[in-house]
Every structure is written in C-alpha cells, then in structure tokens.
Design a protein around this motif. Structure first.
Motif, short mmCIF file in Angstrom:
data_model
loop_
_atom_site.label_atom_id
_atom_site.label_comp_id
_atom_site.label_asym_id
_atom_site.label_seq_id
_atom_site.Cartn_x
_atom_site.Cartn_y
_atom_site.Cartn_z
N MET A 141 -84.54 58.87 -32.43
CA MET A 141 -83.88 58.99 -31.14
C MET A 141 -84.45 60.17 -30.37
O MET A 141 -84.65 61.25 -30.93
CB MET A 141 -82.36 59.20 -31.33
CG MET A 141 -81.62 59.36 -30.02
SD MET A 141 -79.92 59.90 -30.25
CE MET A 141 -79.30 58.53 -31.19
N THR A 142 -84.68 59.97 -29.09
CA THR A 142 -85.23 61.04 -28.26
C THR A 142 -84.10 61.93 -27.72
O THR A 142 -82.92 61.56 -27.76
CB THR A 142 -86.01 60.45 -27.07
OG1 THR A 142 -85.09 59.77 -26.20
CG2 THR A 142 -87.08 59.48 -27.54
N GLN A 149 -82.26 60.11 -24.96
CA GLN A 149 -81.29 59.14 -25.46
C GLN A 149 -80.02 59.82 -25.97
O GLN A 149 -78.90 59.33 -25.75
CB GLN A 149 -81.92 58.29 -26.56
CG GLN A 149 -82.97 57.31 -26.07
CD GLN A 149 -83.65 56.59 -27.22
OE1 GLN A 149 -83.87 57.16 -28.30
NE2 GLN A 149 -84.01 55.33 -26.99
N GLU A 163 -78.00 60.75 -23.03
CA GLU A 163 -77.36 59.56 -22.46
C GLU A 163 -76.11 59.18 -23.27
O GLU A 163 -75.06 58.87 -22.70
CB GLU A 163 -78.35 58.39 -22.44
CG GLU A 163 -79.47 58.54 -21.42
CD GLU A 163 -80.49 57.43 -21.54
OE1 GLU A 163 -80.40 56.64 -22.51
OE2 GLU A 163 -81.37 57.34 -20.68
N LEU A 164 -76.24 59.22 -24.59
CA LEU A 164 -75.11 58.86 -25.44
C LEU A 164 -73.97 59.88 -25.31
O LEU A 164 -72.79 59.50 -25.36
CB LEU A 164 -75.54 58.76 -26.90
CG LEU A 164 -76.28 57.48 -27.29
CD1 LEU A 164 -76.72 57.54 -28.75
CD2 LEU A 164 -75.39 56.26 -27.07
N LEU A 192 -79.79 50.51 -26.06
CA LEU A 192 -80.70 51.41 -26.77
C LEU A 192 -81.39 50.73 -27.95
O LEU A 192 -82.11 51.39 -28.69
CB LEU A 192 -79.93 52.65 -27.25
CG LEU A 192 -79.51 53.62 -26.15
CD1 LEU A 192 -78.61 54.72 -26.71
CD2 LEU A 192 -80.73 54.23 -25.46
N PHE A 206 -77.08 57.99 -33.95
CA PHE A 206 -76.38 57.63 -32.72
C PHE A 206 -74.93 58.11 -32.74
O PHE A 206 -74.34 58.36 -31.69
CB PHE A 206 -76.41 56.12 -32.50
CG PHE A 206 -77.76 55.56 -32.17
CD1 PHE A 206 -78.10 55.24 -30.86
CD2 PHE A 206 -78.71 55.37 -33.15
CE1 PHE A 206 -79.35 54.73 -30.55
CE2 PHE A 206 -79.97 54.86 -32.85
CZ PHE A 206 -80.29 54.54 -31.56
#
Length: 251
Positions: free
Chosen positions: A1-2, A5, A8-9, A37, A207
């Motif tokens: 995961m960047t 990202q 965003e989450l 995603l 995540f």
C-alpha cells in the motif's frame, strides 16, 4: 500500500465513522473504497468488518453521557449481538456474500419504514398488557439476533436494522440515547465477526490500520454532531437514507 492510499483510507474511514454514527451507513462509504483499491469482494467485506470495530470504540467513548445508566442493557444486548455476529461470520466463511443480494433491499427498506413508523408503533405498544408486552419484547430480541447475524455476514446498513429494533424496544429514550446504544451493540456484533475473520478470513491488515484509525476518529466525533441535532431528526434522516439505499440496491 502506498502513502497516498493510506491517506485515502484514513479520510474514507473518518467520513464513514461519522456517517455510521449519524445514519448507520458506514459500509456504504468504506466498502466501495476498498473495492476501488483492488480488494476482492469477500476480502473487502471481512477487512471492512474488522476495521468497523474501531467505529464502535470511538462512538462508545464519545457517547458516555448518552450511555450513562444503561450498562445492564448494553451488556445483555451486546452479548446477544455478539452471538449473532459470530453466526454471521461463520455463514460468510462457508457461503458467498452474494447470497444476500436478493433480500438486502427488502431488509434495508423494511427497517427504514419501520424506523419512520416508530412514533405510531410506540403509541400502540403503550396499550399492551404485561403479557403482551413481554411477548413483544422477546420478539424484538429475536429480530435483533437476526439483525446481528446479518451484520456479521454482509453488514451493509446493518446499523439501520439495529437502530430500528432498539427504537421499538425503548420508545422512552431520546434518539441520541438509542443511537449510542446502537453503536455499542453494533460494535459487539462486528467485534465477534471480526475475531472469526481475523482467524480464518482473508483480512488485509495493511488496509485495516489506516481505515480503522479513520473509523475511530469519525466514531468519536459523530456523537458530538448527533447530540446537536433536534430530536427526531436523527431517526428521519437515517430512515430516509436507508430507503434511498434500498432503492439503489434493488436497481
């Protein structure tokens, strides 16, 4: 995961946490984000359920005034919801989530209409005798158990189902008090399901951390907003959003 990202989450989790407290529709914000995603549907579902526990933690911490004196009720209903969430998690691990596609619009739409009708239903309930009232309460607890199974299995708008049932159970409570108990009881259902998913499901932990942190913050801020809303607005807004989501799912 960047890093992008994760950011965003975090934002999605915050928005979904606030939405969860106000209108019980967190998964309709966070679940599509996880799909976008790149997570497969079942992985997105179980990852979302694990992260949703943090919404309950945040909202419970932010709703101490609304929950004051309700520890016994929360404990009894929380245990019932946890059992239902466990059953739902087992069902999801052995059956596809698409099994609920046909009935989801009816569940959400029916619960939303039920929520709108609560003032009239409360007046009808007040006329019941002792025996009838006990049967009514037992029936609602059975329905709450079924709603907790749904929350553990699929979960979209499961909070609206629980909110509608608790509103019928405790017509004398303010909408903010019912909403606070709903958040805590829903956390019990999600928490029990999350344990099963953590052990046996395809949870994407990378995540969970940013999404859960957003959920925690949004869930803590949500009660501050909810207690500033006029009485009854919370119920009507949640029901209206639920009907809109039911129509969307049906289409």
């Amino acid at each position: 995961m960047t890093t992008l990202q994760a950011g965003e989450l975090l934002g999605v989790g915050f928005a979904a946490g606030v939405v969860s407290v106000l209108v019980s529709l967190a998964s309709l914000v966070s679940y599509p984000a996880l799909l976008a995603l790149g997570l497969p549907p079942v992985a997105a579902n179980v990852t979302n359920t694990v992260a949703l526990v943090f919404t309950g933690l945040g909202s419970t911490a932010g709703s101490r005034s609304e929950l004051a004196g309700k520890g016994g009720v929360v404990l009894r209903l929380g245990l019932l919801a946890a059992l239902g969430g466990t059953v739902g998690a087992v069902l999801l691990l052995v059956a596809p989530a698409s099994s609920f596609q046909v009935v989801v619009p009816f569940l959400i739409g029916g619960a939303s209409v039920f929520l709108l009708a609560q003032p009239r239903l409360a007046r009808m309930r007040a006329r019941y005798g002792g025996a009838d009232r006990r049967r009514y309460t037992i029936g609602l607890r059975v329905v709450l158990f079924a709603a907790a199974i749904y929350a553990g299995y699929f979960g979209a708008a499961g909070g609206i189902l629980i909110l509608a049932i608790l509103t019928a159970m405790y017509p004398g409570w303010t909408p903010q008090q019912v909403n606070a108990v709903k958040n805590t009881v829903g956390m019990c259902a999600n928490g029990a399901a999350a344990v099963g998913f953590a052990l046996f499901g395809p949870v994407h932990w990378a995540f969970v951390l940013p999404l859960g942190l957003g959920f925690l913050t949004g869930g803590w801020i949500g009660p501050v907003i909810a207690r500033r809303l006029p009485s009854g607005v919370l119920r009507v807004v949640a029901a209206t959003c639920g009907i809109a989501m039911a129509v969307k799912f049906a289409l």
